[in-house]
Design a protein around this motif. Structure first.
Motif, mmCIF file in Angstrom:
data_model
loop_
_atom_site.group_PDB
_atom_site.id
_atom_site.type_symbol
_atom_site.label_atom_id
_atom_site.label_comp_id
_atom_site.label_asym_id
_atom_site.label_seq_id
_atom_site.Cartn_x
_atom_site.Cartn_y
_atom_site.Cartn_z
ATOM 1 N N GLY A 1 0.833 -1.052 -0.185
ATOM 2 C CA GLY A 1 -0.032 -0.064 -0.123
ATOM 3 C C GLY A 1 0.820 1.138 0.061
ATOM 4 N N GLU A 2 0.229 2.299 0.237
ATOM 5 C CA GLU A 2 0.904 3.577 0.079
ATOM 6 C C GLU A 2 0.675 4.599 1.498
ATOM 7 N N VAL A 3 1.565 5.059 1.894
ATOM 8 C CA VAL A 3 1.402 6.094 2.979
ATOM 9 C C VAL A 3 1.597 7.443 2.106
ATOM 10 N N SER A 4 0.491 8.291 2.305
ATOM 11 C CA SER A 4 0.440 9.555 1.684
ATOM 12 C C SER A 4 0.725 10.717 2.643
ATOM 13 N N LEU A 5 1.581 11.582 2.536
ATOM 14 C CA LEU A 5 1.689 12.540 3.615
ATOM 15 C C LEU A 5 0.897 13.825 3.167
ATOM 16 N N ASP A 6 0.500 13.632 1.782
ATOM 17 C CA ASP A 6 -0.433 14.725 1.084
ATOM 18 C C ASP A 6 -1.788 14.457 1.799
ATOM 19 N N ALA A 7 -2.022 13.273 2.018
ATOM 20 C CA ALA A 7 -3.466 12.929 2.549
ATOM 21 C C ALA A 7 -3.446 13.282 4.019
ATOM 22 N N LEU A 8 -2.323 12.915 4.502
ATOM 23 C CA LEU A 8 -2.218 13.364 6.107
ATOM 24 C C LEU A 8 -2.253 14.893 6.386
ATOM 25 N N LYS A 9 -1.738 15.785 5.601
ATOM 26 C CA LYS A 9 -1.900 16.912 5.381
ATOM 27 C C LYS A 9 -3.386 17.455 5.171
ATOM 28 N N ARG A 10 -4.143 17.094 4.309
ATOM 29 C CA ARG A 10 -5.242 17.378 4.307
ATOM 30 C C ARG A 10 -6.200 17.104 5.262
ATOM 31 N N GLU A 11 -5.799 15.833 6.079
ATOM 32 C CA GLU A 11 -6.758 15.300 7.051
ATOM 33 C C GLU A 11 -6.230 16.132 8.371
ATOM 34 N N ARG A 12 -5.083 16.575 8.646
ATOM 35 C CA ARG A 12 -4.816 17.655 9.589
ATOM 36 C C ARG A 12 -5.526 19.060 9.505
ATOM 37 N N ILE A 13 -5.773 19.335 8.202
ATOM 38 C CA ILE A 13 -6.321 20.665 8.098
ATOM 39 C C ILE A 13 -7.844 20.706 8.511
ATOM 40 N N PHE A 14 -8.408 19.376 8.011
ATOM 41 C CA PHE A 14 -9.827 19.172 8.154
ATOM 42 C C PHE A 14 -10.046 19.070 9.786
ATOM 43 N N SER A 15 -9.120 18.187 10.282
ATOM 44 C CA SER A 15 -9.406 17.916 11.711
ATOM 45 C C SER A 15 -7.911 18.208 12.508
ATOM 46 N N PRO A 16 -7.913 19.633 13.102
ATOM 47 C CA PRO A 16 -6.716 19.863 13.598
ATOM 48 C C PRO A 16 -6.585 19.346 15.128
ATOM 49 N N LEU A 17 -6.945 18.174 15.087
ATOM 50 C CA LEU A 17 -7.029 17.802 16.607
ATOM 51 C C LEU A 17 -5.889 17.647 17.292
ATOM 52 N N LEU A 18 -4.505 17.334 16.844
ATOM 53 C CA LEU A 18 -3.417 17.356 17.263
ATOM 54 C C LEU A 18 -2.783 18.885 17.635
ATOM 55 N N ARG A 19 -3.277 19.657 16.523
ATOM 56 C CA ARG A 19 -2.710 21.122 16.837
ATOM 57 C C ARG A 19 -3.605 21.559 18.149
ATOM 58 N N ASP A 20 -4.633 21.056 18.562
ATOM 59 C CA ASP A 20 -5.412 21.666 19.777
ATOM 60 C C ASP A 20 -5.189 20.954 20.892
ATOM 61 N N GLU A 21 -4.345 19.894 20.836
ATOM 62 C CA GLU A 21 -4.256 18.979 22.069
ATOM 63 C C GLU A 21 -3.405 19.784 23.241
ATOM 64 N N LYS A 22 -3.990 19.508 24.355
ATOM 65 C CA LYS A 22 -3.485 20.451 25.502
ATOM 66 C C LYS A 22 -2.571 19.393 26.283
ATOM 67 N N ALA A 23 -1.257 19.141 25.861
ATOM 68 C CA ALA A 23 -0.366 18.297 26.743
ATOM 69 C C ALA A 23 -0.233 18.898 28.137
ATOM 70 N N GLU A 24 -0.368 20.118 28.331
ATOM 71 C CA GLU A 24 0.005 20.548 29.620
ATOM 72 C C GLU A 24 -1.118 20.318 30.727
ATOM 73 N N VAL A 25 -2.213 20.331 30.197
ATOM 74 C CA VAL A 25 -3.502 19.978 30.975
ATOM 75 C C VAL A 25 -3.312 18.486 31.261
ATOM 76 N N THR A 26 -3.060 17.581 30.243
ATOM 77 C CA THR A 26 -2.817 16.290 30.493
ATOM 78 C C THR A 26 -1.729 15.942 31.564
ATOM 79 N N ILE A 27 -0.669 16.637 31.568
ATOM 80 C CA ILE A 27 0.484 16.506 32.289
ATOM 81 C C ILE A 27 0.104 16.819 33.738
#
Lengths: 289, 273
Positions: A245-271
């Motif tokens: 199969g294929e890993v597509s960093l282009d698809a990853l980029k699009r998905e992270r624009i649609f769903s910026p979950l990691l951008r919004d993750e609050k590691a400080e709150v978790t810690i």
């Protein structure tokens, strides 16, 4: 950027590293023929899984001839291998290694050793103590081994540490036959892979073995799940094969624009909250003793 | 009970793979089994044929003079339908010759002797045909101890030992075992008129539901009573399971050394395979 990957969904000879190594070589050759850039093997696929007292006998030092041979193989195809690692102080780990350009880029030692029901890993293995992502010639990746993934904290760390590709090496036994279409172990894994891919917006490469050990079956069904949660490639159940199969960093980029979950993750709150919880647990423990 | 329902297609796929894989690993291409004309051995014969091909399956039919004609007829029918090798070995001579010296022997002694005589014949044919002895005990029997240790329980591999009787029925129906075999009352056929369910004092349907909740789902006695099971029935089944534990284990070895077989000398059977 896209790159071609493959999963070697193989059967394993119990405790015979040289036979398994020759199967590795066979699959590496086939993968090269298909212009694969990264080839992933399942958990403990150089040794077998339910090894019991055989564990020390088939363990490999990271500088052993077998690993050296595979390092050489990795000069034009990156490899993820599953083996028993013997440390300098004679501990045995259920490990995976990422080999690239003739070098060991990263070793992951399984952190969570299942020791309940049919499993007895902690009887034979030492547990790893870290989860890290690592840079490859393609992008940042992380490796986890089977039970590690049943602890969402492992995947959380891998994702926050920057992994775009999560490689899961597995030896998942078939169990839970019902009237349903699939085994319960299959259903659970497929759910996990999908959820993690989507929640952490990364590629999940799930490499599961096949075959039998003392009557216990391993169900295969390896898969590549896209960051959208879509299963891009699915291996057959119970059958050996090279799954590409294929890993597509282009698809990853699009998905992270649609769903910026990691951008919004609050590691400080978790810690902050984890520190509170851990200190409360410590207090309770101290009060009891 | 819907929880006991199985996906028969998936079950068949795994069990066929099991027979192929474990037979090959032990170094065999063929299997031999005792075919009684009952559902369990018919089911295993079907699976073995699927796994290894008809020409690699040997069915040995081993009647005693009191064995029912129906059993013999059904065994013949199953073997012919599957087109597997069949051999009839009448055990009357050797059984009667032995018990001539022990005239008053109980039914249990006679039954056990027959089961073990059949086992020894299967292991003899195992050498003759280079065929692995494949077992036919189901999970219900194994748990309840309804079998003869080193007799019908003896085998190298057993594909149906994790299926309850009612699940073997579902699988058999999927595999095309003749209806007559599936529907007739189960019998060990060790003496005239013997029927499993009469001897056990409950039906397989009842036992399987309880066993499933007790063993697979780990329900406590309290919970089992709450869902409607009688205390006596629970205790009876529990006692049977406990009493039969020895039948499911290797003989006990007195530990002396640092490394004793089974205790701290622990290797899988597929060691190096």
């Amino acid at each position: 950027m896209n790159f071609k990957i493959a999963i070697a969904q193989i059967d394993v000879v119990m405790g015979d590293v040289s036979k398994n190594l020759s199967k590795y070589r066979d699959y590496i050759k086939r993968a090269r023929g298909k212009k694969v850039s990264l080839l992933v093997f399942p958990e403990l696929s150089l040794t077998g899984y339910f090894l019991k007292d055989m564990v020390p006998n088939c363990a490999l030092r990271i500088d052993s001839p077998v690993i050296e041979a595979l390092k050489k193989e990795s000069k034009n195809i990156s490899l993820v291998i599953g083996f028993i690692e013997e440390s300098e102080d004679f501990k045995y780990y259920n490990s995976s290694a990422y080999l690239e350009d003739g070098k060991v880029i990263h070793v992951h030692r399984k952190v969570y050793l299942p020791t309940y029901g049919m499993f007895e890993e902690a009887r034979y293995f030492a547990s790893g103590d870290s989860v890290r992502s690592f840079m490859t010639r393609f992008c940042k990746m992380a490796m986890l081994i089977c039970e590690d993934v049943w602890h969402p904290s492992s995947v959380y760390i891998a994702a926050l540490d920057g992994a775009s590709v999560l490689i899961i090496l597995s030896s998942s036994p078939s169990r839970g036959i019902t009237a349903g279409k699939k085994l319960s172990s299959t259903t659970t894994w497929e759910t996990l892979n999908k959820v993690y891919a989507q929640l952490y917006t990364l590629h999940v490469i799930f490499a599961n073995r096949i075959g039998f050990e003392d009557g216990v079956n391993f169900w295969g069904g390896s898969e590549i799940v896209m960051p959208s949660g879509r299963v891009a490639v699915k291996g057959a159940y119970f059958k050996e094969g090279l799954i590409t199969g294929e890993v597509s960093l282009d698809a990853l980029k699009r998905e992270r624009i649609f769903s910026p979950l990691l951008r919004d993750e609050k590691a400080e709150v978790t810690i902050k909250e984890l520190e509170r919880i851990v200190s409360q647990l410590k207090t309770i423990k101290n009060e009891r003793t | 009970m819907k929880e006991l329902k199985i996906n028969t297609k998936l079950t068949k796929e795994i069990l066929v793979g099991f027979i192929q894989n474990e037979t090959r690993k032990i170094g065999f291409k063929k299997v031999v089994l005792g075919l009684s004309g009952g559902i369990d051995s018919s089911c295993v014969a079907c699976l073995a044929k699927e796994a290894l091909g008809a020409k690699n399956v040997w069915a040995i039919v081993m009647p005693y003079k009191t064995s029912s004609q129906e059993s013999l007829r059904d065994a013949n029918m199953a073997a012919e339908k599957l087109d597997i090798h069949k051999k009839i070995v009448d055990i009357t001579g050797q059984i009667d010759s032995y018990f001539k010296n022990f005239m008053g022997a109980s039914q249990i002694r006679r039954g056990n002797k027959m089961a073990r005589e059949r086992m020894s014949i299967l292991y003899d044919f195992s050498v003759k045909y280079e065929a692995l002895v494949i077992g036919t005990s189901n999970k219900t029997e194994l748990l309840l101890g309804y079998g003869t240790i080193y007799g019908d329980m003896a085998c190298a591999i057993n594909p149906i030992g994790d299926l309850y009787k009612t699940q073997v029925r579902q699988l058999s129906s999927h595999l095309g075992v003749p209806d007559r075999i599936i529907k007739k009352p189960p019998t060990a056929d060790l003496w005239i008129g013997q029927e499993d369910e009469k001897e056990l004092g409950f039906t397989y349907n009842e036992a399987d539901k309880l066993l499933y909740l007790m063993i697979d789902k780990r329900l406590s006695d309290k919970e089992l009573i709450k869902v409607g099971y009688k205390k006596d029935f629970i205790e009876n089944v529990y006692r049977r399971i406990q009493r039969a534990q020895y039948k499911r284990k290797l003989p006990l070895i007195a530990k002396l050394s640092e490394r004793t077989i089974e205790q701290d000398f622990r290797y899988p059977r597929d060691w190096g395979r």
